[in-house]
Design a protein around this motif. Structure first.
Motif, PDB file in Angstrom:
ATOM      1  N   GLN A   1     -38.932 -29.576 -98.706  1.00 27.66           N
ATOM      2  CA  GLN A   1     -39.226 -30.044-100.060  1.00 27.66           C
ATOM      3  C   GLN A   1     -39.920 -28.947-100.866  1.00 27.66           C
ATOM      4  O   GLN A   1     -39.626 -28.751-102.040  1.00 27.66           O
ATOM      5  CB  GLN A   1     -40.087 -31.307-100.023  1.00 27.66           C
ATOM      6  CG  GLN A   1     -39.379 -32.511 -99.447  1.00 27.66           C
ATOM      7  CD  GLN A   1     -38.116 -32.849-100.194  1.00 27.66           C
ATOM      8  OE1 GLN A   1     -37.031 -32.605 -99.716  1.00 27.66           O
ATOM      9  NE2 GLN A   1     -38.242 -33.400-101.375  1.00 27.66           N
ATOM     10  N   ARG A   2     -40.847 -28.230-100.224  1.00 30.81           N
ATOM     11  CA  ARG A   2     -41.543 -27.143-100.908  1.00 30.81           C
ATOM     12  C   ARG A   2     -40.572 -26.027-101.284  1.00 30.81           C
ATOM     13  O   ARG A   2     -40.616 -25.501-102.388  1.00 30.81           O
ATOM     14  CB  ARG A   2     -42.656 -26.592-100.024  1.00 30.81           C
ATOM     15  CG  ARG A   2     -43.543 -25.581-100.744  1.00 30.81           C
ATOM     16  CD  ARG A   2     -44.628 -25.079 -99.860  1.00 30.81           C
ATOM     17  NE  ARG A   2     -44.027 -24.269 -98.817  1.00 30.81           N
ATOM     18  CZ  ARG A   2     -44.698 -23.699 -97.837  1.00 30.81           C
ATOM     19  NH1 ARG A   2     -45.998 -23.881 -97.730  1.00 30.81           N
ATOM     20  NH2 ARG A   2     -44.086 -22.960 -96.940  1.00 30.81           N
ATOM     21  N   ASP A   3     -39.639 -25.710-100.387  1.00 29.28           N
ATOM     22  CA  ASP A   3     -38.632 -24.690-100.664  1.00 29.28           C
ATOM     23  C   ASP A   3     -37.723 -25.117-101.812  1.00 29.28           C
ATOM     24  O   ASP A   3     -37.382 -24.318-102.679  1.00 29.28           O
ATOM     25  CB  ASP A   3     -37.804 -24.424 -99.401  1.00 29.28           C
ATOM     26  CG  ASP A   3     -36.765 -23.357 -99.606  1.00 29.28           C
ATOM     27  OD1 ASP A   3     -37.116 -22.255-100.076  1.00 29.28           O
ATOM     28  OD2 ASP A   3     -35.585 -23.618 -99.295  1.00 29.28           O
ATOM     29  N   LYS A   4     -37.355 -26.379-101.821  1.00 34.07           N
ATOM     30  CA  LYS A   4     -36.510 -26.913-102.889  1.00 34.07           C
ATOM     31  C   LYS A   4     -37.222 -26.814-104.240  1.00 34.07           C
ATOM     32  O   LYS A   4     -36.623 -26.427-105.244  1.00 34.07           O
ATOM     33  CB  LYS A   4     -36.163 -28.365-102.572  1.00 34.07           C
ATOM     34  CG  LYS A   4     -35.193 -29.011-103.503  1.00 34.07           C
ATOM     35  CD  LYS A   4     -34.887 -30.429-103.032  1.00 34.07           C
ATOM     36  CE  LYS A   4     -33.951 -31.137-103.964  1.00 34.07           C
ATOM     37  NZ  LYS A   4     -33.688 -32.513-103.534  1.00 34.07           N
ATOM     38  N   GLN A   5     -38.519 -27.130-104.263  1.00 33.82           N
ATOM     39  CA  GLN A   5     -39.298 -27.054-105.499  1.00 33.82           C
ATOM     40  C   GLN A   5     -39.433 -25.607-105.962  1.00 33.82           C
ATOM     41  O   GLN A   5     -39.302 -25.310-107.148  1.00 33.82           O
ATOM     42  CB  GLN A   5     -40.688 -27.675-105.302  1.00 33.82           C
ATOM     43  CG  GLN A   5     -41.518 -27.695-106.564  1.00 33.82           C
ATOM     44  CD  GLN A   5     -40.904 -28.514-107.676  1.00 33.82           C
ATOM     45  OE1 GLN A   5     -40.432 -29.617-107.447  1.00 33.82           O
ATOM     46  NE2 GLN A   5     -40.892 -27.988-108.885  1.00 33.82           N
ATOM     47  N   ARG A   6     -39.662 -24.691-105.033  1.00 38.43           N
ATOM     48  CA  ARG A   6     -39.773 -23.276-105.388  1.00 38.43           C
ATOM     49  C   ARG A   6     -38.454 -22.743-105.933  1.00 38.43           C
ATOM     50  O   ARG A   6     -38.444 -21.978-106.896  1.00 38.43           O
ATOM     51  CB  ARG A   6     -40.202 -22.455-104.177  1.00 38.43           C
ATOM     52  CG  ARG A   6     -41.659 -22.615-103.835  1.00 38.43           C
ATOM     53  CD  ARG A   6     -42.045 -21.781-102.649  1.00 38.43           C
ATOM     54  NE  ARG A   6     -43.461 -21.892-102.375  1.00 38.43           N
ATOM     55  CZ  ARG A   6     -44.047 -21.385-101.325  1.00 38.43           C
ATOM     56  NH1 ARG A   6     -43.351 -20.707-100.429  1.00 38.43           N
ATOM     57  NH2 ARG A   6     -45.341 -21.521-101.141  1.00 38.43           N
ATOM     58  N   SER A   7     -37.342 -23.150-105.338  1.00 39.88           N
ATOM     59  CA  SER A   7     -36.029 -22.721-105.832  1.00 39.88           C
ATOM     60  C   SER A   7     -35.794 -23.250-107.245  1.00 39.88           C
ATOM     61  O   SER A   7     -35.271 -22.533-108.103  1.00 39.88           O
ATOM     62  CB  SER A   7     -34.920 -23.211-104.910  1.00 39.88           C
ATOM     63  OG  SER A   7     -35.017 -22.589-103.660  1.00 39.88           O
ATOM     64  N   SER A   8     -36.188 -24.487-107.480  1.00 43.21           N
ATOM     65  CA  SER A   8     -36.036 -25.087-108.802  1.00 43.21           C
ATOM     66  C   SER A   8     -36.891 -24.338-109.832  1.00 43.21           C
ATOM     67  O   SER A   8     -36.433 -24.047-110.943  1.00 43.21           O
ATOM     68  CB  SER A   8     -36.428 -26.562-108.749  1.00 43.21           C
ATOM     69  OG  SER A   8     -36.369 -27.146-110.011  1.00 43.21           O
ATOM     70  N   ASN A   9     -38.128 -24.019-109.450  1.00 43.80           N
ATOM     71  CA  ASN A   9     -39.013 -23.280-110.356  1.00 43.80           C
ATOM     72  C   ASN A   9     -38.455 -21.886-110.648  1.00 43.80           C
ATOM     73  O   ASN A   9     -38.511 -21.415-111.789  1.00 43.80           O
ATOM     74  CB  ASN A   9     -40.410 -23.153-109.760  1.00 43.80           C
ATOM     75  CG  ASN A   9     -41.137 -24.472-109.698  1.00 43.80           C
ATOM     76  OD1 ASN A   9     -40.745 -25.445-110.336  1.00 43.80           O
ATOM     77  ND2 ASN A   9     -42.193 -24.527-108.902  1.00 43.80           N
TER      78      ASN A   9
END
Length: 138
Positions: A84-92
């Motif tokens: 989830q953290r990786d997904k959020q970082r990719s989105s950012n």
């Protein structure tokens, strides 16, 4: 209150199973056999969870982890959190890149983005006009 480590619980359950197997084996005169059965039970339980973990990791990144308790539940929860953290970082990062491109498009100068291999990755419209760059040839 600090949460108890799942490792201590896992160790206690494993130790308890082995002690129980030893005592029952001692009572019926089959210590080795009962310890072997207890070891196979522990191995089977862990292989089952390894299978579930691998199966979940192979599936879509959108799925939530399978239900599990103890050390396996903690492991699955940690991996899910990291995903989830990786997904959020990719989105950012994608949003930041979009803002950069929007800003660069508004500049009156030619802007070219070059990667580490000295390849052109992107340019704005003024680079096309000023330098004559053509997509996708350049």
């Amino acid at each position: 209150m600090i949460p108890q480590s799942p490792w201590s619980r896992f160790f206690l359950y494993s130790l308890g199973l082995m002690i129980l197997a030893f005592l029952v084996g001692l009572a019926i005169g089959q210590i080795t056999l009962l310890l072997l059965i207890a070891t196979l039970i522990l191995l089977s339980w862990n292989y089952f969870h390894f299978f579930r973990l691998e199966n979940w990791l192979r599936k879509s990144r959108k799925t939530i982890p399978p239900e599990a308790s103890g050390i396996w539940g903690a492991l699955l929860d940690h991996i899910y959190f990291l995903r989830q953290r990786d997904k959020q970082r990719s989105s950012n990062l994608a949003a930041l890149l979009k803002r950069f491109k929007t800003s660069a498009m508004a500049l009156p100068d030619a802007v070219i983005s070059i990667n580490h291999q000295s390849e052109i990755e992107w340019w704005n419209e003024n680079a096309t006009k000023t330098l004559g760059l053509l997509w996708p040839q350049d």
